[in-house]
Write a protein that holds these residues in place. Structure first.
Motif, PDB file in Angstrom:
ATOM      1  N   TRP A  60      55.487  15.437  15.746  1.00 60.06           N
ATOM      2  CA  TRP A  60      56.650  15.324  16.626  1.00 60.06           C
ATOM      3  C   TRP A  60      56.170  15.589  18.047  1.00 60.06           C
ATOM      4  CZ3 TRP A  60      56.520  17.620  11.908  1.00 60.06           C
ATOM      5  CH2 TRP A  60      57.477  17.232  10.958  1.00 60.06           C
ATOM      6  N   TYR A  61      56.448  14.669  18.957  1.00 61.61           N
ATOM      7  CA  TYR A  61      55.925  14.748  20.331  1.00 61.61           C
ATOM      8  C   TYR A  61      57.094  14.648  21.301  1.00 61.61           C
ATOM      9  CZ  TYR A  61      53.439  12.962  24.539  1.00 61.61           C
ATOM     10  OH  TYR A  61      52.956  12.753  25.806  1.00 61.61           O
ATOM     11  N   ASP A  62      57.160  15.615  22.232  1.00 61.66           N
ATOM     12  CA  ASP A  62      58.228  15.613  23.241  1.00 61.66           C
ATOM     13  C   ASP A  62      57.628  16.055  24.569  1.00 61.66           C
ATOM     14  OD1 ASP A  62      60.447  15.824  24.831  1.00 61.66           O
ATOM     15  OD2 ASP A  62      61.537  17.203  23.537  1.00 61.66           O
ATOM     16  N   TYR A  63      57.267  15.087  25.389  1.00 64.35           N
ATOM     17  CA  TYR A  63      56.611  15.438  26.645  1.00 64.35           C
ATOM     18  C   TYR A  63      57.590  16.042  27.647  1.00 64.35           C
ATOM     19  CZ  TYR A  63      53.286  15.403  30.442  1.00 64.35           C
ATOM     20  OH  TYR A  63      52.454  15.802  31.457  1.00 64.35           O
ATOM     21  N   SER A  64      58.885  15.803  27.483  1.00 64.50           N
ATOM     22  CA  SER A  64      59.865  16.359  28.425  1.00 64.50           C
ATOM     23  C   SER A  64      59.863  17.880  28.398  1.00 64.50           C
ATOM     24  CB  SER A  64      61.272  15.826  28.114  1.00 64.50           C
ATOM     25  OG  SER A  64      61.738  16.314  26.871  1.00 64.50           O
ATOM     26  N   THR A  65      59.425  18.483  27.277  1.00 58.27           N
ATOM     27  CA  THR A  65      59.332  19.943  27.172  1.00 58.27           C
ATOM     28  C   THR A  65      57.893  20.402  26.920  1.00 58.27           C
ATOM     29  OG1 THR A  65      59.839  19.871  24.791  1.00 58.27           O
ATOM     30  CG2 THR A  65      61.694  20.135  26.306  1.00 58.27           C
ATOM     31  N   LEU A  66      56.930  19.474  27.070  1.00 64.12           N
ATOM     32  CA  LEU A  66      55.517  19.768  26.811  1.00 64.12           C
ATOM     33  C   LEU A  66      55.328  20.369  25.415  1.00 64.12           C
ATOM     34  CD1 LEU A  66      54.260  21.233  30.230  1.00 64.12           C
ATOM     35  CD2 LEU A  66      54.031  18.900  29.371  1.00 64.12           C
ATOM     36  N   SER A  67      56.030  19.787  24.436  1.00 60.45           N
ATOM     37  CA  SER A  67      56.007  20.344  23.077  1.00 60.45           C
ATOM     38  C   SER A  67      55.470  19.319  22.076  1.00 60.45           C
ATOM     39  CB  SER A  67      57.415  20.761  22.648  1.00 60.45           C
ATOM     40  OG  SER A  67      57.952  21.723  23.533  1.00 60.45           O
ATOM     41  N   MET A  68      54.768  19.812  21.091  1.00 64.30           N
ATOM     42  CA  MET A  68      54.309  18.973  19.984  1.00 64.30           C
ATOM     43  C   MET A  68      54.163  19.829  18.737  1.00 64.30           C
ATOM     44  SD  MET A  68      51.109  16.290  19.774  1.00 64.30           S
ATOM     45  CE  MET A  68      49.781  17.510  19.768  1.00 64.30           C
ATOM     46  N   ARG A  69      54.551  19.253  17.614  1.00 59.71           N
ATOM     47  CA  ARG A  69      54.341  19.912  16.328  1.00 59.71           C
ATOM     48  C   ARG A  69      53.584  18.960  15.413  1.00 59.71           C
ATOM     49  NH1 ARG A  69      58.175  23.426  12.382  1.00 59.71           N
ATOM     50  NH2 ARG A  69      56.945  23.177  10.472  1.00 59.71           N
ATOM     51  N   GLN A  70      52.650  19.546  14.638  1.00 56.73           N
ATOM     52  CA  GLN A  70      51.928  18.782  13.647  1.00 56.73           C
ATOM     53  C   GLN A  70      51.939  19.553  12.330  1.00 56.73           C
ATOM     54  OE1 GLN A  70      48.329  16.448  15.532  1.00 56.73           O
ATOM     55  NE2 GLN A  70      48.291  18.545  16.306  1.00 56.73           N
ATOM     56  N   ASP A  71      52.361  18.882  11.259  1.00 60.55           N
ATOM     57  CA  ASP A  71      52.273  19.422   9.910  1.00 60.55           C
ATOM     58  C   ASP A  71      51.157  18.672   9.194  1.00 60.55           C
ATOM     59  OD1 ASP A  71      54.435  20.984  10.537  1.00 60.55           O
ATOM     60  OD2 ASP A  71      55.864  19.924   9.262  1.00 60.55           O
ATOM     61  N   CYS A  72      50.121  19.394   8.818  1.00 58.96           N
ATOM     62  CA  CYS A  72      48.939  18.789   8.211  1.00 58.96           C
ATOM     63  C   CYS A  72      48.883  19.174   6.736  1.00 58.96           C
ATOM     64  CB  CYS A  72      47.687  19.251   8.950  1.00 58.96           C
ATOM     65  SG  CYS A  72      46.137  18.679   8.215  1.00 58.96           S
ATOM     66  N   SER A  73      48.803  18.166   5.858  1.00 54.50           N
ATOM     67  CA  SER A  73      48.815  18.418   4.416  1.00 54.50           C
ATOM     68  C   SER A  73      47.554  17.864   3.768  1.00 54.50           C
ATOM     69  CB  SER A  73      50.045  17.770   3.763  1.00 54.50           C
ATOM     70  OG  SER A  73      51.234  18.307   4.301  1.00 54.50           O
ATOM     71  N   PHE A  74      47.033  18.648   2.827  1.00 53.19           N
ATOM     72  CA  PHE A  74      45.848  18.227   2.070  1.00 53.19           C
ATOM     73  C   PHE A  74      45.829  18.960   0.747  1.00 53.19           C
ATOM     74  CE2 PHE A  74      41.450  19.227   0.814  1.00 53.19           C
ATOM     75  CZ  PHE A  74      40.997  17.949   0.558  1.00 53.19           C
ATOM     76  N   ASN A  75      45.679  18.200  -0.334  1.00 54.94           N
ATOM     77  CA  ASN A  75      45.492  18.777  -1.666  1.00 54.94           C
ATOM     78  C   ASN A  75      46.586  19.785  -2.023  1.00 54.94           C
ATOM     79  OD1 ASN A  75      44.080  18.918  -4.102  1.00 54.94           O
ATOM     80  ND2 ASN A  75      42.787  20.619  -3.417  1.00 54.94           N
ATOM     81  N   GLY A  76      47.825  19.472  -1.680  1.00 58.03           N
ATOM     82  CA  GLY A  76      48.955  20.313  -2.040  1.00 58.03           C
ATOM     83  C   GLY A  76      49.260  21.435  -1.078  1.00 58.03           C
ATOM     84  N   GLY A  77      48.425  21.626  -0.059  1.00 58.89           N
ATOM     85  CA  GLY A  77      48.671  22.678   0.924  1.00 58.89           C
ATOM     86  C   GLY A  77      49.065  22.096   2.272  1.00 58.89           C
ATOM     87  N   THR A  78      49.774  22.893   3.074  1.00 56.04           N
ATOM     88  CA  THR A  78      50.215  22.447   4.401  1.00 56.04           C
ATOM     89  C   THR A  78      49.988  23.551   5.431  1.00 56.04           C
ATOM     90  OG1 THR A  78      51.914  20.970   3.505  1.00 56.04           O
ATOM     91  CG2 THR A  78      52.170  21.654   5.798  1.00 56.04           C
TER      92      THR A  78
END
Length: 217
Positions: A60-78
């Motif tokens: 999720w990227y929102d430059y208006s608030t200089l914010s970003m979130r990344q959820d990274c998943s691999f082999n059942g974990g996040t």
């Protein structure tokens, strides 16, 4: 004869100027977007003999608030990270472990690839793309929609070059509550050694040694 050569020279100059005028430029990102990405890494700038398995990333990227979130998943974990300005929180939702990192710079601007050199045309996952190069970052933009199809970054903290393939790209607004910092995350002493493993990122998506590399067959 001299006049004919002058006309030919003039036409050549005009054609050259037209070609330069048509030189492609990458399309800036929208201010807000959501994307689903497949990412993997290769050692030694993409030419080495080790690679990391593919990770699934929601961004999720929102430059208006200089914010970003990344959820990274691999082999059942996040593992997740939330960046606001230069503040970054990396955390494991299951373990409720979190570290605080001060970034050297905020998230990239929407026009971060503008000014990149046009390399040529290619096909990524069946889609025709234009390829741009800027400071060894390769950016593959879809010709039909102007959306990113692939991004190649030269090196991370572990010396791996990373390739991100965009499977979904949705421009526009979204529920910004995704940027809410979990209550177990505190802005404490910054975590400095990003190559050191931590319970906040047990699968090694953002911090520490990534998943055990496997030889490229």
């Amino acid at each position: 004869e001299m006049e004919r050569h002058s006309v030919v020279l003039l036409v050549s100059v005009v054609m050259l100027l037209c070609v330069r005028g048509q030189q492609k430029e990458p399309t800036p990102w929208p201010t807000q977007f959501y994307a689903v990405i497949a990412r993997n890494g290769t050692s030694e700038m993409g030419s080495g003999d080790l690679q990391t398995p593919v990770e699934a990333i929601s961004k999720w990227y929102d430059y208006s608030t200089l914010s970003m979130r990344q959820d990274c998943s691999f082999n059942g974990g996040t593992t997740s990270n939330i960046m606001v300005g230069r503040n970054c929180f990396i955390f494991s939702p299951i373990a409720e472990e979190c570290i605080y990192v001060i970034l050297p710079v905020p998230i990239v601007t929407p026009d971060w690839m503008v000014g990149g050199e046009y390399v040529g045309e290619d096909v990524v996952n069946g889609a025709p793309v234009s390829v741009f190069n800027k400071l060894d970052h390769l950016y593959y933009e879809g010709n039909l929609d102007g959306y990113p199809q692939r991004v190649f970054t030269p090196q991370d903290q572990n010396g791996f070059a990373n390739r991100e393939d965009y499977g979904l790209f949705v421009p526009g607004s979204f529920d910004t509550s995704v940027f809410a910092i979990p209550p177990y995350c505190k802005r404490s002493v910054p975590y400095l050694n990003l190559t050191q493993n931590t319970p906040a990122d047990p699968i090694g998506c953002f911090v520490g040694v990534p998943h055990t590399p496997s030889p490229i067959s």
